[in-house]
Design a protein around this motif. Structure first.
Motif, PDB file in Angstrom:
ATOM      1  N   LYS B  93       0.764  -1.386   0.064  1.00  0.00           N
ATOM      2  CA  LYS B  93       0.057  -0.160   0.144  1.00  0.00           C
ATOM      3  C   LYS B  93       0.913   1.293  -0.042  1.00  0.00           C
ATOM      4  O   LYS B  93       0.641   2.309  -0.761  1.00  0.00           O
ATOM      5  CB  LYS B  93      -0.780  -0.153   1.323  1.00  0.00           C
ATOM      6  N   LYS B  94       2.088   1.287   0.942  1.00  0.00           N
ATOM      7  CA  LYS B  94       2.869   2.343   0.888  1.00  0.00           C
ATOM      8  C   LYS B  94       3.594   2.737  -0.303  1.00  0.00           C
ATOM      9  O   LYS B  94       3.578   3.902  -0.888  1.00  0.00           O
ATOM     10  CB  LYS B  94       3.947   2.106   1.698  1.00  0.00           C
ATOM     11  N   ARG B  95       3.838   1.747  -1.233  1.00  0.00           N
ATOM     12  CA  ARG B  95       4.510   1.911  -2.482  1.00  0.00           C
ATOM     13  C   ARG B  95       3.471   2.510  -3.582  1.00  0.00           C
ATOM     14  O   ARG B  95       3.820   3.181  -4.366  1.00  0.00           O
ATOM     15  CB  ARG B  95       5.127   0.578  -3.155  1.00  0.00           C
ATOM     16  N   LEU B  96       2.345   2.119  -3.498  1.00  0.00           N
ATOM     17  CA  LEU B  96       1.328   2.554  -4.353  1.00  0.00           C
ATOM     18  C   LEU B  96       1.021   3.832  -4.076  1.00  0.00           C
ATOM     19  O   LEU B  96       0.700   4.662  -4.986  1.00  0.00           O
ATOM     20  CB  LEU B  96       0.020   1.593  -4.197  1.00  0.00           C
ATOM     21  N   LYS B  97       0.783   4.241  -2.689  1.00  0.00           N
ATOM     22  CA  LYS B  97       0.503   5.540  -2.486  1.00  0.00           C
ATOM     23  C   LYS B  97       1.529   6.661  -2.829  1.00  0.00           C
ATOM     24  O   LYS B  97       1.311   7.688  -3.362  1.00  0.00           O
ATOM     25  CB  LYS B  97       0.616   5.802  -0.870  1.00  0.00           C
ATOM     26  N   VAL B  98       2.960   5.915  -2.820  1.00  0.00           N
ATOM     27  CA  VAL B  98       3.824   6.709  -3.165  1.00  0.00           C
ATOM     28  C   VAL B  98       3.933   7.081  -4.824  1.00  0.00           C
ATOM     29  O   VAL B  98       4.159   8.065  -5.274  1.00  0.00           O
ATOM     30  CB  VAL B  98       5.432   6.467  -2.830  1.00  0.00           C
ATOM     31  N   THR B  99       3.685   5.909  -5.586  1.00  0.00           N
ATOM     32  CA  THR B  99       3.397   6.209  -6.918  1.00  0.00           C
ATOM     33  C   THR B  99       2.312   7.008  -7.611  1.00  0.00           C
ATOM     34  O   THR B  99       2.548   7.888  -8.203  1.00  0.00           O
ATOM     35  CB  THR B  99       3.242   4.622  -7.468  1.00  0.00           C
ATOM     36  N   HIS B 100       1.124   6.809  -6.713  1.00  0.00           N
ATOM     37  CA  HIS B 100       0.213   7.714  -6.889  1.00  0.00           C
ATOM     38  C   HIS B 100       0.533   9.273  -6.759  1.00  0.00           C
ATOM     39  O   HIS B 100       0.115   9.902  -7.587  1.00  0.00           O
ATOM     40  CB  HIS B 100      -0.794   7.357  -5.944  1.00  0.00           C
ATOM     41  N   ALA B 101       1.262   9.333  -5.638  1.00  0.00           N
ATOM     42  CA  ALA B 101       1.614  10.857  -5.497  1.00  0.00           C
ATOM     43  C   ALA B 101       2.678  11.447  -6.704  1.00  0.00           C
ATOM     44  O   ALA B 101       2.376  12.637  -6.962  1.00  0.00           O
ATOM     45  CB  ALA B 101       2.024  11.148  -4.021  1.00  0.00           C
ATOM     46  N   LEU B 102       3.536  10.493  -6.956  1.00  0.00           N
ATOM     47  CA  LEU B 102       4.437  10.991  -7.966  1.00  0.00           C
ATOM     48  C   LEU B 102       3.888  11.175  -9.239  1.00  0.00           C
ATOM     49  O   LEU B 102       4.112  12.159  -9.932  1.00  0.00           O
ATOM     50  CB  LEU B 102       5.618   9.961  -8.040  1.00  0.00           C
ATOM     51  N   PHE B 158      -2.913  11.436   3.902  1.00  0.00           N
ATOM     52  CA  PHE B 158      -2.764   9.781   3.535  1.00  0.00           C
ATOM     53  C   PHE B 158      -1.068   9.444   3.634  1.00  0.00           C
ATOM     54  O   PHE B 158      -0.746   8.360   3.802  1.00  0.00           O
ATOM     55  CB  PHE B 158      -3.389   9.412   2.352  1.00  0.00           C
ATOM     56  N   LEU B 159      -0.154  10.625   3.304  1.00  0.00           N
ATOM     57  CA  LEU B 159       1.119  10.066   3.097  1.00  0.00           C
ATOM     58  C   LEU B 159       2.145  10.816   4.306  1.00  0.00           C
ATOM     59  O   LEU B 159       2.600  10.126   5.123  1.00  0.00           O
ATOM     60  CB  LEU B 159       1.430  10.554   1.778  1.00  0.00           C
ATOM     61  N   PHE B 160       1.971  12.190   4.274  1.00  0.00           N
ATOM     62  CA  PHE B 160       2.862  12.981   5.180  1.00  0.00           C
ATOM     63  C   PHE B 160       2.408  14.088   5.693  1.00  0.00           C
ATOM     64  O   PHE B 160       1.970  15.135   4.764  1.00  0.00           O
ATOM     65  CB  PHE B 160       4.205  13.162   4.666  1.00  0.00           C
ATOM     66  N   PRO B 161       2.128  14.590   6.890  1.00  0.00           N
ATOM     67  CA  PRO B 161       2.372  13.795   8.042  1.00  0.00           C
ATOM     68  C   PRO B 161       1.307  12.388   8.314  1.00  0.00           C
ATOM     69  O   PRO B 161       1.773  11.484   8.913  1.00  0.00           O
ATOM     70  CB  PRO B 161       2.543  14.500   9.293  1.00  0.00           C
ATOM     71  N   GLY B 162       0.267  12.499   7.612  1.00  0.00           N
ATOM     72  CA  GLY B 162      -0.764  11.581   7.856  1.00  0.00           C
ATOM     73  C   GLY B 162      -1.646  11.829   9.112  1.00  0.00           C
ATOM     74  O   GLY B 162      -1.126  12.043   9.991  1.00  0.00           O
ATOM     75  N   ALA B 250       1.353  -3.132   8.519  1.00  0.00           N
ATOM     76  CA  ALA B 250       1.587  -1.748   8.430  1.00  0.00           C
ATOM     77  C   ALA B 250       0.543  -0.946   9.088  1.00  0.00           C
ATOM     78  O   ALA B 250       1.174  -0.053   9.581  1.00  0.00           O
ATOM     79  CB  ALA B 250       1.712  -1.484   6.728  1.00  0.00           C
ATOM     80  N   LEU B 251      -0.496  -1.396   8.928  1.00  0.00           N
ATOM     81  CA  LEU B 251      -1.543  -0.584   9.738  1.00  0.00           C
ATOM     82  C   LEU B 251      -1.220  -0.429  11.178  1.00  0.00           C
ATOM     83  O   LEU B 251      -1.587   0.488  11.671  1.00  0.00           O
ATOM     84  CB  LEU B 251      -2.997  -1.369   9.394  1.00  0.00           C
ATOM     85  N   SER B 252      -0.769  -1.592  11.572  1.00  0.00           N
ATOM     86  CA  SER B 252      -0.695  -1.690  13.130  1.00  0.00           C
ATOM     87  C   SER B 252       0.690  -0.945  13.497  1.00  0.00           C
ATOM     88  O   SER B 252       0.947  -0.532  14.657  1.00  0.00           O
ATOM     89  CB  SER B 252      -0.628  -3.130  13.730  1.00  0.00           C
ATOM     90  N   ASN B 253       1.684  -0.571  12.560  1.00  0.00           N
ATOM     91  CA  ASN B 253       2.979  -0.235  12.914  1.00  0.00           C
ATOM     92  C   ASN B 253       3.128   1.325  12.539  1.00  0.00           C
ATOM     93  O   ASN B 253       3.798   2.130  13.129  1.00  0.00           O
ATOM     94  CB  ASN B 253       4.055  -0.682  11.942  1.00  0.00           C
ATOM     95  N   SER B 254       2.226   1.800  11.775  1.00  0.00           N
ATOM     96  CA  SER B 254       2.462   3.269  11.384  1.00  0.00           C
ATOM     97  C   SER B 254       0.942   3.815  10.878  1.00  0.00           C
ATOM     98  O   SER B 254       0.193   3.335  10.862  1.00  0.00           O
ATOM     99  CB  SER B 254       3.176   3.374  10.068  1.00  0.00           C
ATOM    100  N   ASN B 255       1.007   5.102  11.141  1.00  0.00           N
ATOM    101  CA  ASN B 255      -0.361   6.103  10.864  1.00  0.00           C
ATOM    102  C   ASN B 255      -0.425   6.022   9.124  1.00  0.00           C
ATOM    103  O   ASN B 255      -1.697   6.564   8.749  1.00  0.00           O
ATOM    104  CB  ASN B 255       0.121   7.175  11.058  1.00  0.00           C
ATOM    105  N   THR B 256       0.453   5.919   8.348  1.00  0.00           N
ATOM    106  CA  THR B 256       0.498   6.122   7.003  1.00  0.00           C
ATOM    107  C   THR B 256       0.937   5.057   5.951  1.00  0.00           C
ATOM    108  O   THR B 256       1.372   5.230   4.936  1.00  0.00           O
ATOM    109  CB  THR B 256       1.146   7.398   6.575  1.00  0.00           C
ATOM    110  N   ASP B 257       0.403   3.715   6.417  1.00  0.00           N
ATOM    111  CA  ASP B 257       0.729   2.886   5.526  1.00  0.00           C
ATOM    112  C   ASP B 257       0.101   2.986   4.175  1.00  0.00           C
ATOM    113  O   ASP B 257      -1.098   3.419   4.007  1.00  0.00           O
ATOM    114  CB  ASP B 257      -0.133   1.479   6.332  1.00  0.00           C
TER     115      ASP B 257
END
Lengths: 257, 257
Positions: B93-102, B158-162, B250-257
């Motif tokens: 999910k994280k990689r998809l979000k970064v690609t979506h943003a780019l 959804f990405l930073f800071p989330g 990822a959901l349990s580890n971070s805010n912005t998976d």
């Protein structure tokens, strides 16, 4: 079936959730319909106030039937027709299908008269104008052909004489996806059409944004937002009609519930 | 995670069904992308062959950057960006979000240069032409403003800071619905734009359907069908990406998976 009985079939949480979705749908649908009616009133006012109204004998005025009938049929009624399963969620499936077919039939009749108005206004102009050379006309031709095919195919498959349950279930997603795509194309065709009409009519006067230019731009905004709202309401799974208990009874009794 | 492992988590029937959906998605996505690339090649050929190519100093040629950059950014890349969650369904999910943003960032940069080209070509023409009076320009303005808002709001949420998980879950459907509506508006804006450009350029010669007229009509058909296919692929629930087991970690580890 009363609403008390139907609530009885759901848990309290589900009923509350369902109630909320229906309320959201009703608000958005009312807003969209207000936009749509506003759009029709504005198209009519534009044609009466700035384009000298309607006639079936003078080719230039005969043209004015074209935008009015196409927007009424293939933009407004078409949108209402694809939303009918959500708007009339408590009616029986059979009644919804018949209403859907009647709305589509009305749209089809208006579209045929509207097309005749456009072709006549070209063919009987002096000198005659050629047909079917603009992007608008190509879009329109594709849209009307698919719309007609969908109407005939949908009627035969789902209403009369009706196909077997298996075939209907297989065709339904294709019918829905093609219908939504064709509605989108109709909205696009309308917007491209009013743009070409405005530039041909106003020419370089459009630059000074006369009142007719402002009015046409607002008609365009209304058409686009009506279209986008219909697409949202028809695509959001939250607003999908839940089957009624009657639907199941009907399913076991007939081919074309 | 290998595909054998992921199959292990599903029943045979579910895995088969999932496999079929992914295959259907891949076929339609490839077809849509071929259409989209064809559309870009045709826009480029049109501008080089019939509109004398590009320049940043001659206002008339500077204009030609406008259709090329807007269609590349706000029609092609925007469509690819909203489909990325389905196209890259096996990525995290994280990689998809970064690609979506780019992809959105690239679309945004192209759109800013494309807008500058349009304004410059009006402001530095002799005599200067007014801006923002056509329906195309109104649609474009609305679309770019909402696109920019969505980009900034989406990045922060959804990405930073989330935002917190609850807020993200509440905002996601709004972000998705607004994004799809804005993409639709961008497609409409492009079609209205090429119609107005064609009528201004060809005038009454458009009636004889010269090769430039045919080419522009085909560009319009390609843009419309690219747009309609993207809308179908993004709206059909069958093609929605299923969460991967990593997403939960990822959901349990971070805010912005």
């Amino acid at each position: 079936m009363s609403s008390e009985q139907s609530v009885g079939l759901l848990s309290g949480m589900e009923a509350r959730n369902e109630h909320l979705k229906v309320r959201n749908y009703r608000s958005l649908y009312s807003f969209a319909t207000a936009l749509g009616v506003g759009m029709l009133v504005m198209v009519l006012s534009w044609l009466v106030k700035y384009r000298d109204g309607f006639s079936w004998s003078d080719p230039q005025l005969q043209f004015n039937w074209h935008p009015l009938l196409m927007v009424t049929g293939l933009v407004f009624l078409y949108g209402q027709s694809i939303l009918i399963y959500r708007t009339g969620r408590n009616a029986t499936k059979k009644r919804l299908k018949v209403t859907h077919a009647l709305l589509h039939l009305s749209a089809f009749i208006l579209a045929v008269i509207g097309l005749k108005a456009a072709f006549d206004s070209h063919n009987y102009a002096k000198p005659p104008k050629p047909n079917l050379y603009t992007l608008h006309s190509w879009f329109g031709l594709v849209a009307v052909i698919i719309f007609t095919g969908q109407f005939v195919f949908g009627f035969v498959s789902f209403l009369f004489p009706g196909l077997s349950r298996t075939l209907r279930a297989a065709f339904l997603p294709v019918h829905v996806a093609t219908g939504i795509a064709t509605f989108t194309l109709c909205v696009v065709t309308a917007l491209v059409g009013i743009t070409e009409k405005t530039i041909w009519t106003l020419g370089s006067k459009y630059q000074d944004l006369p009142s007719e230019g402002v009015m046409v731009n607002f008609i365009g905004l209304f058409i686009a937002f009506w279209g986008i709202l219909v697409l949202y309401l028809v695509n959001d799974v939250d607003f999908k009609r839940a089957n009624l208990p009657e639907d199941e009874v009907a399913l076991s009794n007939s081919n074309t519930d």
